[in-house]
Design a protein around this motif. Structure first.
Motif, PDB file in Angstrom:
ATOM      1  N   UNK A 155       1.603   1.966 -18.496  1.00 44.75           N
ATOM      2  CA  UNK A 155       2.716   1.768 -17.562  1.00 44.75           C
ATOM      3  C   UNK A 155       3.842   2.742 -17.867  1.00 44.75           C
ATOM      4  N   UNK A 156       4.321   3.436 -16.849  1.00 42.90           N
ATOM      5  CA  UNK A 156       5.437   4.345 -17.005  1.00 42.90           C
ATOM      6  C   UNK A 156       5.086   5.701 -17.570  1.00 42.90           C
ATOM      7  N   UNK A 157       3.809   5.962 -17.856  1.00 49.99           N
ATOM      8  CA  UNK A 157       3.385   7.232 -18.432  1.00 49.99           C
ATOM      9  C   UNK A 157       2.415   7.948 -17.493  1.00 49.99           C
ATOM     10  N   UNK A 158       1.939   9.124 -17.913  1.00 49.04           N
ATOM     11  CA  UNK A 158       1.005   9.912 -17.110  1.00 49.04           C
ATOM     12  C   UNK A 158      -0.128  10.415 -17.982  1.00 49.04           C
ATOM     13  N   UNK A 159      -1.236  10.739 -17.345  1.00 50.97           N
ATOM     14  CA  UNK A 159      -2.370  11.364 -18.002  1.00 50.97           C
ATOM     15  C   UNK A 159      -2.926  12.443 -17.078  1.00 50.97           C
ATOM     16  N   UNK A 160      -3.583  13.449 -17.669  1.00 56.83           N
ATOM     17  CA  UNK A 160      -4.164  14.554 -16.915  1.00 56.83           C
ATOM     18  C   UNK A 160      -5.683  14.463 -16.938  1.00 56.83           C
TER      19      UNK A 160
ATOM     20  N   UNK B 156       0.577  -1.959  -8.570  1.00 58.65           N
ATOM     21  CA  UNK B 156       1.128  -0.793  -9.262  1.00 58.65           C
ATOM     22  C   UNK B 156       0.903   0.478  -8.453  1.00 58.65           C
ATOM     23  N   UNK B 157       1.959   1.266  -8.300  1.00 59.53           N
ATOM     24  CA  UNK B 157       1.912   2.550  -7.604  1.00 59.53           C
ATOM     25  C   UNK B 157       1.538   3.656  -8.583  1.00 59.53           C
ATOM     26  N   UNK B 158       0.763   4.630  -8.109  1.00 59.02           N
ATOM     27  CA  UNK B 158       0.460   5.818  -8.900  1.00 59.02           C
ATOM     28  C   UNK B 158       0.873   7.075  -8.168  1.00 59.02           C
ATOM     29  N   UNK B 159       1.586   7.970  -8.860  1.00 54.45           N
ATOM     30  CA  UNK B 159       1.934   9.280  -8.312  1.00 54.45           C
ATOM     31  C   UNK B 159       0.859  10.271  -8.742  1.00 54.45           C
ATOM     32  N   UNK B 160       0.188  10.895  -7.770  1.00 50.37           N
ATOM     33  CA  UNK B 160      -0.922  11.795  -8.043  1.00 50.37           C
ATOM     34  C   UNK B 160      -0.513  13.221  -7.672  1.00 50.37           C
ATOM     35  N   UNK B 161      -0.694  14.138  -8.630  1.00 50.96           N
ATOM     36  CA  UNK B 161      -0.396  15.557  -8.424  1.00 50.96           C
ATOM     37  C   UNK B 161      -1.690  16.329  -8.671  1.00 50.96           C
ATOM     38  N   UNK B 162      -2.059  17.253  -7.776  1.00 55.16           N
ATOM     39  CA  UNK B 162      -3.314  17.992  -7.904  1.00 55.16           C
ATOM     40  C   UNK B 162      -3.043  19.492  -7.825  1.00 55.16           C
TER      41      UNK B 162
ATOM     42  N   UNK C 108      -1.865  11.958 -13.056  1.00 55.65           N
ATOM     43  CA  UNK C 108      -1.574  10.657 -12.467  1.00 55.65           C
ATOM     44  C   UNK C 108      -0.515   9.959 -13.303  1.00 55.65           C
ATOM     45  N   UNK C 109       0.572   9.569 -12.674  1.00 50.34           N
ATOM     46  CA  UNK C 109       1.663   8.859 -13.335  1.00 50.34           C
ATOM     47  C   UNK C 109       1.686   7.415 -12.837  1.00 50.34           C
ATOM     48  N   UNK C 110       1.593   6.468 -13.767  1.00 49.85           N
ATOM     49  CA  UNK C 110       1.759   5.053 -13.420  1.00 49.85           C
ATOM     50  C   UNK C 110       3.257   4.825 -13.254  1.00 49.85           C
ATOM     51  N   UNK C 111       3.724   4.860 -12.026  1.00 50.70           N
ATOM     52  CA  UNK C 111       5.158   4.954 -11.724  1.00 50.70           C
ATOM     53  C   UNK C 111       5.984   3.900 -12.477  1.00 50.70           C
TER      54      UNK C 111
ATOM     55  N   UNK D 284      -2.593   1.936 -14.936  1.00 47.68           N
ATOM     56  CA  UNK D 284      -3.676   2.361 -14.066  1.00 47.68           C
ATOM     57  C   UNK D 284      -4.834   2.809 -14.951  1.00 47.68           C
ATOM     58  N   UNK D 285      -6.027   2.886 -14.383  1.00 48.32           N
ATOM     59  CA  UNK D 285      -7.187   3.392 -15.114  1.00 48.32           C
ATOM     60  C   UNK D 285      -7.804   4.545 -14.332  1.00 48.32           C
ATOM     61  N   UNK D 286      -8.236   5.575 -15.043  1.00 43.83           N
ATOM     62  CA  UNK D 286      -8.863   6.750 -14.439  1.00 43.83           C
ATOM     63  C   UNK D 286     -10.307   6.841 -14.919  1.00 43.83           C
ATOM     64  N   UNK D 287     -11.215   7.073 -13.976  1.00 47.95           N
ATOM     65  CA  UNK D 287     -12.626   7.259 -14.303  1.00 47.95           C
ATOM     66  C   UNK D 287     -13.148   8.457 -13.529  1.00 47.95           C
ATOM     67  N   UNK D 288     -13.790   9.389 -14.229  1.00 57.47           N
ATOM     68  CA  UNK D 288     -14.414  10.530 -13.571  1.00 57.47           C
ATOM     69  C   UNK D 288     -15.854  10.167 -13.242  1.00 57.47           C
ATOM     70  N   UNK D 289     -16.245  10.413 -11.990  1.00 51.61           N
ATOM     71  CA  UNK D 289     -17.578  10.076 -11.499  1.00 51.61           C
ATOM     72  C   UNK D 289     -18.348  11.350 -11.192  1.00 51.61           C
ATOM     73  N   UNK D 290     -19.632  11.362 -11.559  1.00 57.19           N
ATOM     74  CA  UNK D 290     -20.483  12.464 -11.144  1.00 57.19           C
ATOM     75  C   UNK D 290     -20.775  12.318  -9.664  1.00 57.19           C
ATOM     76  N   UNK D 291     -21.235  13.389  -8.997  1.00 57.05           N
ATOM     77  CA  UNK D 291     -21.488  13.278  -7.558  1.00 57.05           C
ATOM     78  C   UNK D 291     -22.453  12.162  -7.193  1.00 57.05           C
ATOM     79  N   UNK D 292     -23.455  11.884  -8.006  1.00 55.28           N
ATOM     80  CA  UNK D 292     -24.454  10.879  -7.639  1.00 55.28           C
ATOM     81  C   UNK D 292     -23.984   9.463  -7.874  1.00 55.28           C
ATOM     82  N   UNK D 293     -22.863   9.272  -8.615  1.00 56.77           N
ATOM     83  CA  UNK D 293     -22.420   7.920  -8.938  1.00 56.77           C
ATOM     84  C   UNK D 293     -21.198   7.491  -8.155  1.00 56.77           C
TER      85      UNK D 293
END
Length: 210
Positions: free
Chosen positions: A14-19, A37-43, A178-181, A196-205
């Motif tokens: 909460x209140x932090x960001x991860x890349x 919970x809102x997330x600010x996403x920068x790409x 992604x910043x958990x606002x 918030x939780x971040x998960x990277x998915x392969x194309x098939x999943x």
């Protein structure tokens, strides 16, 4: 500082960001752990941070305030960077409101408050890129800002339930922050900011869009 690559997952406190680094074709699932919970996403283009997601170019590209499932967010060079591929939340998101920043909290009388703009600056600096020249308009996932008939805006509490998620597919190699606002001076995050939780998915999943 955590930068993910497939198949790792991480919690954004909460209140932090991860890349997250994504290869073209991989997807990022952003999950609202506790709900509300809102997330600010920068790409950014992973090879050139002068190219980044642009809210104004995306609105021009889609002719919508926010893309619908299957549509892409585009960069300031009008190239697709992320595609909105799945959503288990109520589907309420925002692309109008700027990231919270020190000036925003100074207006509340709380200038030392954590904020999404500084979260982004910190992550970019820790990655060795130096300070970004400006803060792009974020993709505000789970944020509820209805536009009234008189064009006024209202800040309302996010209506996501615990475990709700949105999934975005990378259309180029990209760096996503992604910043958990941390906002707690208005109701967007309910009673208090949460993770918030971040998960990277392969194309098939990837999830199947609803």
């Amino acid at each position: 500082m955590t930068v993910l690559s497939y198949p790792e997952a991480v919690t954004v406190p909460a209140g932090q960001a991860r890349a997250v680094t994504l290869r073209a074709g991989q997807s990022l699932r952003i999950t609202d752990v506790d709900g509300g919970q809102v997330g600010d996403v920068f790409a950014y283009n992973a090879d050139d941070l002068t190219e980044h997601h642009s809210a104004s170019h995306t609105r021009t590209h889609t002719a919508r305030l926010f893309p619908t499932l299957g549509e892409s967010f585009v960069t300031n060079r009008r190239r697709p960077i992320l595609t909105y591929v799945a959503d288990t939340s109520p589907g309420v998101h925002d692309m109008l409101i700027a990231a919270c920043d020190p000036e925003r909290y100074a207006a509340y009388g709380d200038p030392e408050h954590a904020n999404c703009a500084d979260n982004l600056r910190r992550i970019i600096a820790e990655l060795g890129y130096g300070a970004p020249p400006f803060i792009p308009q974020p993709i505000n996932v789970f944020m509820r800002i209805p536009v009234a008939a008189d064009e006024s805006l209202t800040w309302l509490e996010a209506i996501t339930a615990p475990g709700d998620s949105i999934t975005l597919r990378a259309e180029m190699d990209c760096l996503v922050v992604v910043s958990a606002c941390p906002q707690d001076h208005n109701p967007i995050n309910g009673s208090r900011p949460t993770p918030l939780a971040l998960t990277i998915l392969s194309p098939i999943s990837e999830e199947t869009p609803r």
